[in-house]
Design a protein around this motif. Structure first.
Motif, PDB file in Angstrom:
ATOM      1  N   SER A 174       0.846  -1.182   0.000  1.00  0.00           N
ATOM      2  CA  SER A 174       0.000   0.000   0.000  1.00  0.00           C
ATOM      3  C   SER A 174       0.886   1.237   0.000  1.00  0.00           C
ATOM      4  O   SER A 174       1.920   1.269   0.684  1.00  0.00           O
ATOM      5  CB  SER A 174      -0.919  -0.001   1.226  1.00  0.00           C
ATOM      6  N   VAL A 175       0.488   2.236  -0.748  1.00  0.00           N
ATOM      7  CA  VAL A 175       1.245   3.494  -0.785  1.00  0.00           C
ATOM      8  C   VAL A 175       1.322   4.107   0.605  1.00  0.00           C
ATOM      9  O   VAL A 175       2.331   4.713   0.978  1.00  0.00           O
ATOM     10  CB  VAL A 175       0.601   4.472  -1.791  1.00  0.00           C
ATOM     11  N   TRP A 205       7.169  -4.581  -3.750  1.00  0.00           N
ATOM     12  CA  TRP A 205       6.180  -3.938  -2.874  1.00  0.00           C
ATOM     13  C   TRP A 205       5.730  -2.608  -3.478  1.00  0.00           C
ATOM     14  O   TRP A 205       4.527  -2.326  -3.565  1.00  0.00           O
ATOM     15  CB  TRP A 205       6.785  -3.714  -1.489  1.00  0.00           C
ATOM     16  N   LEU A 206       6.685  -1.788  -3.896  1.00  0.00           N
ATOM     17  CA  LEU A 206       6.365  -0.468  -4.441  1.00  0.00           C
ATOM     18  C   LEU A 206       5.527  -0.594  -5.710  1.00  0.00           C
ATOM     19  O   LEU A 206       4.518   0.112  -5.878  1.00  0.00           O
ATOM     20  CB  LEU A 206       7.652   0.297  -4.727  1.00  0.00           C
ATOM     21  N   MET A 207       5.910  -1.497  -6.605  1.00  0.00           N
ATOM     22  CA  MET A 207       5.180  -1.637  -7.866  1.00  0.00           C
ATOM     23  C   MET A 207       3.768  -2.159  -7.633  1.00  0.00           C
ATOM     24  O   MET A 207       2.816  -1.697  -8.277  1.00  0.00           O
ATOM     25  CB  MET A 207       5.949  -2.554  -8.818  1.00  0.00           C
ATOM     26  N   LYS A 208       3.624  -3.104  -6.725  1.00  0.00           N
ATOM     27  CA  LYS A 208       2.287  -3.622  -6.436  1.00  0.00           C
ATOM     28  C   LYS A 208       1.430  -2.553  -5.757  1.00  0.00           C
ATOM     29  O   LYS A 208       0.218  -2.466  -6.009  1.00  0.00           O
ATOM     30  CB  LYS A 208       2.378  -4.873  -5.574  1.00  0.00           C
ATOM     31  N   ALA A 209       2.039  -1.751  -4.899  1.00  0.00           N
ATOM     32  CA  ALA A 209       1.289  -0.678  -4.239  1.00  0.00           C
ATOM     33  C   ALA A 209       0.773   0.321  -5.272  1.00  0.00           C
ATOM     34  O   ALA A 209      -0.391   0.741  -5.222  1.00  0.00           O
ATOM     35  CB  ALA A 209       2.170   0.021  -3.206  1.00  0.00           C
ATOM     36  N   LEU A 210       1.624   0.714  -6.214  1.00  0.00           N
ATOM     37  CA  LEU A 210       1.203   1.643  -7.259  1.00  0.00           C
ATOM     38  C   LEU A 210       0.196   0.980  -8.203  1.00  0.00           C
ATOM     39  O   LEU A 210      -0.724   1.637  -8.703  1.00  0.00           O
ATOM     40  CB  LEU A 210       2.420   2.147  -8.038  1.00  0.00           C
ATOM     41  N   LEU A 214      15.956   2.409  -6.033  1.00  0.00           N
ATOM     42  CA  LEU A 214      15.881   2.132  -4.598  1.00  0.00           C
ATOM     43  C   LEU A 214      17.260   1.760  -4.065  1.00  0.00           C
ATOM     44  O   LEU A 214      17.985   0.972  -4.685  1.00  0.00           O
ATOM     45  CB  LEU A 214      14.888   0.998  -4.329  1.00  0.00           C
ATOM     46  N   LYS A 215      17.565   2.297  -2.923  1.00  0.00           N
ATOM     47  CA  LYS A 215      18.877   2.073  -2.310  1.00  0.00           C
ATOM     48  C   LYS A 215      18.697   1.540  -0.893  1.00  0.00           C
ATOM     49  O   LYS A 215      17.592   1.255  -0.457  1.00  0.00           O
ATOM     50  CB  LYS A 215      19.678   3.381  -2.291  1.00  0.00           C
ATOM     51  N   GLY A 216      19.803   1.439  -0.201  1.00  0.00           N
ATOM     52  CA  GLY A 216      19.741   1.043   1.201  1.00  0.00           C
ATOM     53  C   GLY A 216      19.861  -0.444   1.412  1.00  0.00           C
ATOM     54  O   GLY A 216      19.920  -1.254   0.482  1.00  0.00           O
ATOM     55  N   ARG A 217      19.843  -0.793   2.673  1.00  0.00           N
ATOM     56  CA  ARG A 217      19.992  -2.179   3.087  1.00  0.00           C
ATOM     57  C   ARG A 217      18.725  -2.980   2.798  1.00  0.00           C
ATOM     58  O   ARG A 217      17.613  -2.462   2.850  1.00  0.00           O
ATOM     59  CB  ARG A 217      20.288  -2.214   4.590  1.00  0.00           C
ATOM     60  N   SER A 218      18.905  -4.257   2.488  1.00  0.00           N
ATOM     61  CA  SER A 218      17.779  -5.135   2.188  1.00  0.00           C
ATOM     62  C   SER A 218      16.814  -5.198   3.371  1.00  0.00           C
ATOM     63  O   SER A 218      17.224  -5.358   4.516  1.00  0.00           O
ATOM     64  CB  SER A 218      18.281  -6.537   1.850  1.00  0.00           C
ATOM     65  N   PHE A 219      15.514  -5.080   3.081  1.00  0.00           N
ATOM     66  CA  PHE A 219      14.504  -5.197   4.125  1.00  0.00           C
ATOM     67  C   PHE A 219      14.482  -6.607   4.702  1.00  0.00           C
ATOM     68  O   PHE A 219      14.141  -6.802   5.858  1.00  0.00           O
ATOM     69  CB  PHE A 219      13.126  -4.832   3.564  1.00  0.00           C
TER      70      PHE A 219
END
Length: 267
Positions: free
Chosen positions: A82-83, A128-133, A246-251
């Motif tokens: 979800s956004v 997650w981001l693509m499914k949210a959008l 997207l950057k940063g450490r893996s969730f």
């Protein structure tokens, strides 16, 4: 003449107060009417106001059913993305204003349609981001189709074997939004590659795409291999896309570390 004039005036007033009337083929408002009759104060309200409420309820019901159908047909099975739940940490490289702008889906209605590319290492939240959008697009009534690239490549190959590559591409291109996840990870033979990039090329005017990959955009040229396809398709994507990195450490690593820390604390 007076009676005819009054009837016409009544119709004009009715359509003015209820502009959505003609979106119905057969309005199913009987249930709402019965409910109104069971409430004493409803009888005191103007007739047109009561009808407007019935039509608004009908529209809302149809929108809910349409969204449910679009979600079922989309291939998005996750309920969580979800956004509203996106994490905007400084090291992720996500701009809240840009994501909220994408969530409005104006890039889908743009002429010609625009696209979105999402790149980043595994576990950074691309899917997650693509499914949210994608779910935001569905909520706004846009037909959507989500595919992992490996599954899409297999289906393109099968469509070619069945003698219906054009028909399959046409079905995909009937969707306003096509989401391709894990792009540039699965090898393609020459024929499947031609079909794949014919699909992308045909969508230039027919609809939007959202493409996610662990590879940086520049590496997509190497994945495609064929310079003609790479230049023709990727240059077009570059000039018509919001490009998110997207950057940063893996969730996933963060979750595992948090679980280990919690386990150590409980000992």
């Amino acid at each position: 003449k007076c009676s005819l004039f009054c009837s016409l005036l009544h119709v004009r007033m009715f359509t003015f107060r209820c502009p959505n009337l003609f979106t119905f083929k057969r309005p199913l408002t009987l249930e709402g009417l019965h409910k109104q009759e069971g409430v004493p104060h409803q009888a005191e309200r103007p007739f047109l106001d009561r009808i407007a409420d019935l039509l608004d309820a009908e529209i809302q019901s149809r929108q809910i059913k349409r969204c449910a159908r679009l979600f079922k047909e989309s291939g998005i099975r996750d309920l969580l993305p979800s956004v509203d739940r996106i994490v905007y940490e400084p090291d992720r490289g996500l701009n809240r204003h840009e994501i909220e702008d994408l969530a409005d889906c104006r890039w889908i209605t743009h002429e010609p349609p625009l696209n979105v590319t999402v790149t980043g290492m595994a576990g950074t939240g691309k899917t997650w981001l693509m499914k949210a959008l994608g779910k935001e697009a569905i909520q706004r009534g846009f037909s959507t189709s989500y595919w992992r690239a490996a599954d899409l490549i297999d289906r393109l190959r099968q469509a070619r074997q069945d003698g219906e590559p054009v028909q399959f591409r046409n079905r995909l291109n009937s969707k306003r939004l096509l989401i391709i996840d894990d792009f540039a990870m699965t090898p393609m033979d020459e024929q499947t590659r031609d079909d794949f990039f014919s699909l992308i090329e045909e969508r230039t005017m027919s609809g939007s795409m959202m493409i996610g990959s662990q590879r940086d955009f520049e590496d997509w040229y190497r994945y495609i291999g064929d310079k003609y396809h790479a230049d023709a398709i990727l240059d077009r994507l570059r000039n018509s896309s919001y490009m998110l990195r997207l950057k940063g450490r893996s969730f996933r690593e963060r979750t595992e570390s948090a679980q280990l820390t919690k386990g150590d604390a409980s000992q």
